[in-house]
Design a protein around this motif. Structure first.
Motif, PDB file in Angstrom:
ATOM      1  N   CYS A 174       0.833  -1.208   0.000  1.00  0.00           N
ATOM      2  CA  CYS A 174       0.000   0.000   0.000  1.00  0.00           C
ATOM      3  C   CYS A 174       0.865   1.253   0.000  1.00  0.00           C
ATOM      4  O   CYS A 174       0.609   2.201  -0.747  1.00  0.00           O
ATOM      5  N   LEU A 175       1.904   1.262   0.841  1.00  0.00           N
ATOM      6  CA  LEU A 175       2.774   2.434   0.934  1.00  0.00           C
ATOM      7  C   LEU A 175       3.572   2.658  -0.346  1.00  0.00           C
ATOM      8  O   LEU A 175       3.879   3.798  -0.705  1.00  0.00           O
ATOM      9  N   ALA A 176       3.892   1.560  -1.040  1.00  0.00           N
ATOM     10  CA  ALA A 176       4.690   1.677  -2.263  1.00  0.00           C
ATOM     11  C   ALA A 176       3.886   2.274  -3.417  1.00  0.00           C
ATOM     12  O   ALA A 176       4.462   2.838  -4.351  1.00  0.00           O
ATOM     13  N   ASP A 177       2.571   2.149  -3.355  1.00  0.00           N
ATOM     14  CA  ASP A 177       1.703   2.676  -4.411  1.00  0.00           C
ATOM     15  C   ASP A 177       1.260   4.075  -4.010  1.00  0.00           C
ATOM     16  O   ASP A 177       0.508   4.251  -3.061  1.00  0.00           O
ATOM     17  N   ARG A 178       1.699   5.070  -4.749  1.00  0.00           N
ATOM     18  CA  ARG A 178       1.486   6.458  -4.347  1.00  0.00           C
ATOM     19  C   ARG A 178       0.190   7.046  -4.887  1.00  0.00           C
ATOM     20  O   ARG A 178      -0.032   8.249  -4.789  1.00  0.00           O
ATOM     21  N   TYR A 188      -8.743  -3.407  19.584  1.00  0.00           N
ATOM     22  CA  TYR A 188      -8.061  -2.284  18.950  1.00  0.00           C
ATOM     23  C   TYR A 188      -8.967  -1.071  18.722  1.00  0.00           C
ATOM     24  O   TYR A 188      -8.538  -0.092  18.123  1.00  0.00           O
ATOM     25  N   VAL A 189     -10.187  -1.139  19.185  1.00  0.00           N
ATOM     26  CA  VAL A 189     -11.154  -0.105  18.832  1.00  0.00           C
ATOM     27  C   VAL A 189     -10.703   1.285  19.258  1.00  0.00           C
ATOM     28  O   VAL A 189     -10.843   2.256  18.518  1.00  0.00           O
ATOM     29  N   PHE A 190     -10.117   1.414  20.459  1.00  0.00           N
ATOM     30  CA  PHE A 190      -9.706   2.744  20.926  1.00  0.00           C
ATOM     31  C   PHE A 190      -8.478   3.246  20.169  1.00  0.00           C
ATOM     32  O   PHE A 190      -8.357   4.438  19.889  1.00  0.00           O
ATOM     33  N   ASP A 191      -7.563   2.317  19.815  1.00  0.00           N
ATOM     34  CA  ASP A 191      -6.423   2.716  18.992  1.00  0.00           C
ATOM     35  C   ASP A 191      -6.890   3.213  17.626  1.00  0.00           C
ATOM     36  O   ASP A 191      -6.287   4.124  17.045  1.00  0.00           O
ATOM     37  N   ALA A 192      -7.955   2.620  17.128  1.00  0.00           N
ATOM     38  CA  ALA A 192      -8.474   3.015  15.818  1.00  0.00           C
ATOM     39  C   ALA A 192      -8.888   4.479  15.815  1.00  0.00           C
ATOM     40  O   ALA A 192      -8.615   5.215  14.863  1.00  0.00           O
ATOM     41  N   PHE A 193      -9.539   4.919  16.872  1.00  0.00           N
ATOM     42  CA  PHE A 193      -9.976   6.308  16.916  1.00  0.00           C
ATOM     43  C   PHE A 193      -8.808   7.268  17.135  1.00  0.00           C
ATOM     44  O   PHE A 193      -8.901   8.445  16.786  1.00  0.00           O
ATOM     45  N   MET A 200      -2.359  -0.790  11.909  1.00  0.00           N
ATOM     46  CA  MET A 200      -2.365   0.406  12.744  1.00  0.00           C
ATOM     47  C   MET A 200      -1.162   1.293  12.428  1.00  0.00           C
ATOM     48  O   MET A 200      -1.275   2.523  12.351  1.00  0.00           O
ATOM     49  N   ALA A 201      -0.007   0.670  12.216  1.00  0.00           N
ATOM     50  CA  ALA A 201       1.187   1.441  11.855  1.00  0.00           C
ATOM     51  C   ALA A 201       1.006   2.112  10.499  1.00  0.00           C
ATOM     52  O   ALA A 201       1.427   3.259  10.287  1.00  0.00           O
ATOM     53  N   LEU A 202       0.372   1.394   9.574  1.00  0.00           N
ATOM     54  CA  LEU A 202       0.093   1.984   8.266  1.00  0.00           C
ATOM     55  C   LEU A 202      -0.808   3.200   8.404  1.00  0.00           C
ATOM     56  O   LEU A 202      -0.566   4.241   7.773  1.00  0.00           O
ATOM     57  N   ALA A 203      -1.854   3.089   9.224  1.00  0.00           N
ATOM     58  CA  ALA A 203      -2.768   4.216   9.425  1.00  0.00           C
ATOM     59  C   ALA A 203      -2.028   5.421   9.990  1.00  0.00           C
ATOM     60  O   ALA A 203      -2.267   6.561   9.579  1.00  0.00           O
ATOM     61  N   ARG A 204      -1.105   5.177  10.919  1.00  0.00           N
ATOM     62  CA  ARG A 204      -0.333   6.293  11.496  1.00  0.00           C
ATOM     63  C   ARG A 204       0.539   6.954  10.436  1.00  0.00           C
ATOM     64  O   ARG A 204       0.653   8.184  10.394  1.00  0.00           O
ATOM     65  N   GLN A 205       1.151   6.152   9.577  1.00  0.00           N
ATOM     66  CA  GLN A 205       1.986   6.733   8.514  1.00  0.00           C
ATOM     67  C   GLN A 205       1.144   7.546   7.538  1.00  0.00           C
ATOM     68  O   GLN A 205       1.577   8.604   7.069  1.00  0.00           O
ATOM     69  N   LEU A 207      -9.134  -1.352   5.933  1.00  0.00           N
ATOM     70  CA  LEU A 207      -7.811  -1.741   6.425  1.00  0.00           C
ATOM     71  C   LEU A 207      -7.892  -2.763   7.551  1.00  0.00           C
ATOM     72  O   LEU A 207      -8.526  -2.524   8.586  1.00  0.00           O
ATOM     73  N   ASP A 208      -7.245  -3.911   7.331  1.00  0.00           N
ATOM     74  CA  ASP A 208      -7.104  -4.904   8.390  1.00  0.00           C
ATOM     75  C   ASP A 208      -6.029  -4.417   9.366  1.00  0.00           C
ATOM     76  O   ASP A 208      -5.074  -3.740   8.964  1.00  0.00           O
ATOM     77  N   ILE A 209      -6.175  -4.746  10.634  1.00  0.00           N
ATOM     78  CA  ILE A 209      -5.200  -4.301  11.620  1.00  0.00           C
ATOM     79  C   ILE A 209      -4.050  -5.295  11.748  1.00  0.00           C
ATOM     80  O   ILE A 209      -2.880  -4.915  11.700  1.00  0.00           O
ATOM     81  N   GLU A 210      -4.348  -6.577  11.897  1.00  0.00           N
ATOM     82  CA  GLU A 210      -3.304  -7.583  12.087  1.00  0.00           C
ATOM     83  C   GLU A 210      -2.942  -8.190  10.735  1.00  0.00           C
ATOM     84  O   GLU A 210      -3.527  -9.175  10.292  1.00  0.00           O
ATOM     85  N   LEU A 211      -1.957  -7.574  10.087  1.00  0.00           N
ATOM     86  CA  LEU A 211      -1.461  -8.073   8.804  1.00  0.00           C
ATOM     87  C   LEU A 211      -0.301  -9.029   9.077  1.00  0.00           C
ATOM     88  O   LEU A 211       0.661  -8.675   9.761  1.00  0.00           O
ATOM     89  N   ASN A 212      -0.381 -10.225   8.537  1.00  0.00           N
ATOM     90  CA  ASN A 212       0.619 -11.252   8.838  1.00  0.00           C
ATOM     91  C   ASN A 212       1.890 -11.112   8.017  1.00  0.00           C
ATOM     92  O   ASN A 212       2.919 -11.661   8.369  1.00  0.00           O
ATOM     93  N   ALA A 213       1.808 -10.426   6.903  1.00  0.00           N
ATOM     94  CA  ALA A 213       2.992 -10.269   6.061  1.00  0.00           C
ATOM     95  C   ALA A 213       4.040  -9.419   6.773  1.00  0.00           C
ATOM     96  O   ALA A 213       3.738  -8.666   7.701  1.00  0.00           O
TER      97      ALA A 213
END
Length: 242
Positions: free
Chosen positions: A39-43, A89-94, A63-68, A51-57
């Motif tokens: 996702c980050l590589a595609d501008r 993760y609901v509170f982290d989401a907000f 959550m880190a992606l959302a922050r970026q 967005l899924d929160i727990e990405l296994n890759a």
């Protein structure tokens, strides 16, 4: 056209969410990512990301992606809807300004409701961004976003735009701008056309703007101003998101 990204490491989930999107009555362009890194590589610019929160890759989780995404001030900010199987993760989401939080397995009816409200917010944001005023002064054309104008003043056959970043003047008539600008602006005095979005308070004789300036209200304009202001406030409340 609404541009939508689905970021989830499970292909069946991406397929299911894409089918839910296609079932809505909305022209969309959908792109899928199996990881936050992809996702980050595609501008490309995205309006809505599921967005899924727990990405296994390997790489950042959702959550880190959302922050970026939120820290990138150079890009337009998408509406973020988390789609996850974990309630904790609901509170982290907000904290990252998520619009909504959907639990897996995603209910079709709930998805439709959240999707409709997200699209409504996207369209409202686009309308606000797109609304501009183009004026000519000394052979130079200047385009001004309406949301940057506190008010417009008539002065010696000129109009002066009082802006967040200063002022801009050109030859013109305030009544012509009144007809062009529509219901976000209201004529409160023969010399003032006010952006209702920046009215902080008012009495029968004057109004106060959010920047602290005070402007006179003509007694002949007071009733029309109050009606226009209340209509404007009600529209804003009706368009409010979650």
């Amino acid at each position: 056209m609404i541009r939508i990204a689905i970021c989830d490491d499970e292909a069946p989930t991406r397929t299911y969410l894409a089918s839910l999107i296609r079932a809505q009555n909305c022209p969309c362009e959908v792109v899928e990512y199996a990881s936050a890194s992809d996702c980050l590589a595609d501008r490309r610019e995205i309006d809505l990301i599921l967005l899924d929160i727990e990405l296994n890759a390997s790489g950042p989780d959702g959550m880190a992606l959302a922050r970026q995404i939120r820290e990138d001030n150079s890009a337009a900010q998408p509406v973020i809807v988390f789609v996850t199987g974990y309630e904790q993760y609901v509170f982290d989401a907000f904290d990252v300004g998520a619009f909504q939080y959907l639990l897996k397995p995603v209910d079709e009816g709930k998805f439709a409701q959240v999707f409709a409200r997200a699209v409504s917010q996207i369209r409202t944001t686009r309308e606000k961004t797109a609304r501009t005023l183009t004026l000519q002064s000394a052979g130079v054309s200047r385009t001004v976003p309406l949301d940057s104008i506190y008010y417009i003043e008539s002065s010696n056959h000129k109009v002066v735009l009082r802006l967040k970043e200063g002022e801009f003047s050109c030859y013109g008539k305030i009544r012509d701008l009144e007809a062009e600008l529509g219901d976000q602006f209201c004529r409160v005095h023969k010399g003032y056309l006010v952006n209702l979005a920046y009215v902080e308070g008012y009495s029968k004789t004057e109004l106060t703007l959010t920047n602290g300036e005070k402007l006179l209200i003509s007694k002949y304009k007071y009733q029309d101003f109050v009606k226009a202001y209340l209509r404007f406030v009600k529209r804003g409340a009706d368009r409010g998101g979650l």
